[in-house]
Design a protein around this motif. Structure first.
Motif, short mmCIF file in Angstrom:
data_model
loop_
_atom_site.label_atom_id
_atom_site.label_comp_id
_atom_site.label_asym_id
_atom_site.label_seq_id
_atom_site.Cartn_x
_atom_site.Cartn_y
_atom_site.Cartn_z
N VAL A 1 -47.28 10.78 -111.28
CA VAL A 1 -46.09 10.34 -112.01
C VAL A 1 -45.86 11.29 -113.17
O VAL A 1 -46.78 11.99 -113.62
N ASP A 2 -44.63 11.31 -113.68
CA ASP A 2 -44.27 12.26 -114.73
C ASP A 2 -44.09 11.62 -116.10
O ASP A 2 -44.20 12.29 -117.12
N ASP A 3 -43.77 10.32 -116.15
CA ASP A 3 -43.43 9.70 -117.41
C ASP A 3 -43.68 8.20 -117.34
O ASP A 3 -44.16 7.67 -116.33
N ALA A 4 -43.31 7.50 -118.44
CA ALA A 4 -43.56 6.06 -118.53
C ALA A 4 -42.80 5.30 -117.45
O ALA A 4 -43.34 4.37 -116.83
N GLN A 5 -41.54 5.68 -117.21
CA GLN A 5 -40.74 4.99 -116.21
C GLN A 5 -41.36 5.13 -114.83
O GLN A 5 -41.45 4.16 -114.07
N VAL B 1 -50.61 14.86 -120.29
CA VAL B 1 -50.59 16.00 -121.20
C VAL B 1 -51.34 17.13 -120.52
O VAL B 1 -52.10 16.91 -119.58
N ALA B 2 -51.15 18.35 -121.00
CA ALA B 2 -51.71 19.53 -120.31
C ALA B 2 -53.19 19.71 -120.61
O ALA B 2 -53.63 20.75 -121.11
N ASN B 3 -53.98 18.69 -120.26
CA ASN B 3 -55.41 18.76 -120.47
C ASN B 3 -56.17 19.10 -119.19
O ASN B 3 -57.32 19.49 -119.23
N GLY B 4 -55.52 18.92 -118.04
CA GLY B 4 -56.17 19.27 -116.78
C GLY B 4 -56.69 18.11 -115.99
O GLY B 4 -57.18 18.28 -114.87
N GLY B 5 -56.63 16.89 -116.56
CA GLY B 5 -57.06 15.71 -115.83
C GLY B 5 -58.54 15.43 -115.93
O GLY B 5 -59.32 16.22 -116.46
N HIS B 6 -58.94 14.27 -115.40
CA HIS B 6 -60.34 13.87 -115.35
C HIS B 6 -60.68 13.41 -113.93
O HIS B 6 -59.86 13.53 -113.02
N ALA C 1 -43.05 2.12 -112.57
CA ALA C 1 -42.53 1.87 -111.22
C ALA C 1 -43.64 1.87 -110.18
O ALA C 1 -43.66 1.02 -109.27
N GLN C 2 -44.57 2.81 -110.30
CA GLN C 2 -45.65 2.89 -109.32
C GLN C 2 -46.63 1.72 -109.46
O GLN C 2 -47.10 1.18 -108.44
N VAL C 3 -46.95 1.35 -110.68
CA VAL C 3 -47.84 0.19 -110.87
C VAL C 3 -47.17 -1.07 -110.32
O VAL C 3 -47.81 -1.87 -109.61
N HIS D 1 -50.60 17.05 -114.52
CA HIS D 1 -51.47 18.13 -115.01
C HIS D 1 -52.90 17.89 -114.51
O HIS D 1 -53.73 17.26 -115.20
N LEU D 2 -53.20 18.41 -113.34
CA LEU D 2 -54.52 18.19 -112.72
C LEU D 2 -55.20 19.51 -112.39
O LEU D 2 -55.91 19.61 -111.39
#
Length: 422
Positions: free
Chosen positions: A373-377, A331-336, A381-383, A353-354
């Motif tokens: 990554v952009d979404d759940a899929q 989400v557009a929070n900027g990351g942690h 896939a990456q995990v 969103h970083l």
């Protein structure tokens, strides 16, 4: 808008401030407590003549901890007063320095001249250190009137934030000119501060002190022991940490997709804010066999999700996992802080969103330590890839640790800058 108008508007907005506290207290009851401190009333007796450090919330408090410990060691005769704005930040400060009698704590009063003056008269610091970019015109002006040097430590300033400050130049330019040291993370941020009115001789590029995070070797030992206790030595474990509203459902969807290929996979899900623990637990229960970390119960073979609903354990929970996803980024929070898992040699995943960590994220990405990554899929896939290709996972983890080590030294440069202010 100048400071006089700003102060008038702040006074007029106090009913809205009170309403905001009330609304927040409905989810987090701690917001209804210690309200007097927010106006510098009823403050406990404090040691005076030391260093005041302001860290707005949990993330800044954790980032400030190595600096505070270094200051305690360097100036053994001085007390340190740490302020914050949130109950979770307050809890973290008290937990980190419970055994240090020279560290004292309260909320930072609202940015009203009389509240700022009362606070400074009570604490009487010799030096003020503000973490990152929590700038309050009246607090800084009251410090200037008393001859108290003010330093901005580990300072960040994105292009978007700089444009926002620039729209109120009559307020921000005099405030920045009153700063004694602005220790920024990058040269790009240094130039933004100069253009906004900071004195060039007071702006220094010191780097990010988040690179100076040191890991206690016992942390890894304890994590290994707990995984053995769970009989999860060979079980794939991944963590999604510091998640925000809107991310948990995406992460659970990714985990369900992962379970189709690795039925024994365990997800450690850690919401960023404690007031969301119960709601996220209910969401997890609807989809997976879930346990709460706070229950103290051992994870079993049937457990699919462990909810990290404790405070002060994030590094330990990262150490338990093989793969780390850092939230606030789908989400557009900027990351942690993506450097925490990197310091533990974990392959790091994030959303797109970083913007709070652009330079750091770029370093990790270029080194091959961070995958977005952009979404759940994409997340699933990456995990899955990192589970099935452990050599790739190890290569990412090693690359992240190398970036950490190559960029250390910011804390020492910051401490040298603060020493000159004395």
């Amino acid at each position: 808008m100048n400071r006089t108008l700003y102060t008038l508007l702040f006074h007029l907005g106090l009913p809205l401030v009170a309403l905001r506290l009330y609304l927040r207290s409905r989810k987090a009851p701690a917001y209804a407590k210690r309200i007097g401190e927010r106006f510098a009333k009823g403050l406990a007796p404090m040691q005076t003549g030391g260093i005041w450090v302001h860290a707005v919330s949990v993330g800044e408090s954790i980032a400030a901890a190595p600096m505070v410990r270094a200051l305690l060691k360097r100036y053994p005769q001085l007390p340190i007063t740490i302020t914050c704005m949130t109950p979770t930040g307050s809890e973290r400060v008290r937990a980190m320095f419970a055994d240090e009698p020279r560290v004292q704590h309260c909320y930072l009063p609202y940015d009203l001249p009389w509240a700022a003056a009362r606070f400074l008269d009570h604490v009487q610091p010799r030096l003020a250190v503000i973490m990152e970019t929590e700038l309050w015109p009246n607090h800084i002006n009251q410090c200037a009137k008393r001859g108290i040097p003010v330093a901005l430590a580990n300072a960040r300033l994105s292009e978007r934030s700089a444009r926002g400050y620039g729209r109120f130049a009559r307020l921000t330019q005099p405030m920045l000119a009153q700063m004694s040291l602005i220790a920024v993370q990058t040269e790009a941020e240094a130039e933004r501060f100069r253009q906004l009115g900071a004195r060039p001789e007071c702006v220094e590029v010191t780097g990010s002190i988040k690179f100076d995070l040191s890991i206690d070797p016992q942390l890894l030992v304890r994590a290994g022991q707990l995984r053995a206790q769970w009989q999860a030595d060979r079980r794939p474990v991944w963590i999604a940490a510091s998640t925000h509203e809107g991310e948990d459902a995406i992460i659970l969807q990714a985990h369900r997709q992962l379970l189709e290929h690795h039925a024994d996979a365990l997800l450690i899900l850690v919401p960023r804010h404690p007031e969301r623990f119960s709601a996220v637990f209910e969401l997890c229960q609807q989809q997976c066999v879930t346990q709460r970390r706070s229950s103290g119960e051992a994870v079993t073979e049937q457990t699919q999700v462990l909810l990290g609903d404790t405070m002060g354990e994030l590094l330990f929970l990262y150490a338990l996992a093989d793969i780390a996803f850092v939230g606030g980024s789908l989400v557009a929070n900027g990351g942690h802080n993506v450097l925490e898992p990197a310091a533990l040699s974990k392959p790091v995943l994030s959303g797109p969103h970083l913007f709070n960590f652009l330079e750091i994220a770029a370093m990790l990405r270029e080194a091959g330590a961070l995958q977005e990554v952009d979404d759940a899929q994409g997340l699933a896939a990456q995990v899955r890839r990192l589970i099935e290709l452990p050599i790739d996972a190890r290569r990412m983890g090693d690359a992240g640790l190398s970036v950490m080590r190559a960029n250390q030294g910011a804390l020492q440069r910051l401490l040298d800058g603060l020493a000159r202010l004395f």
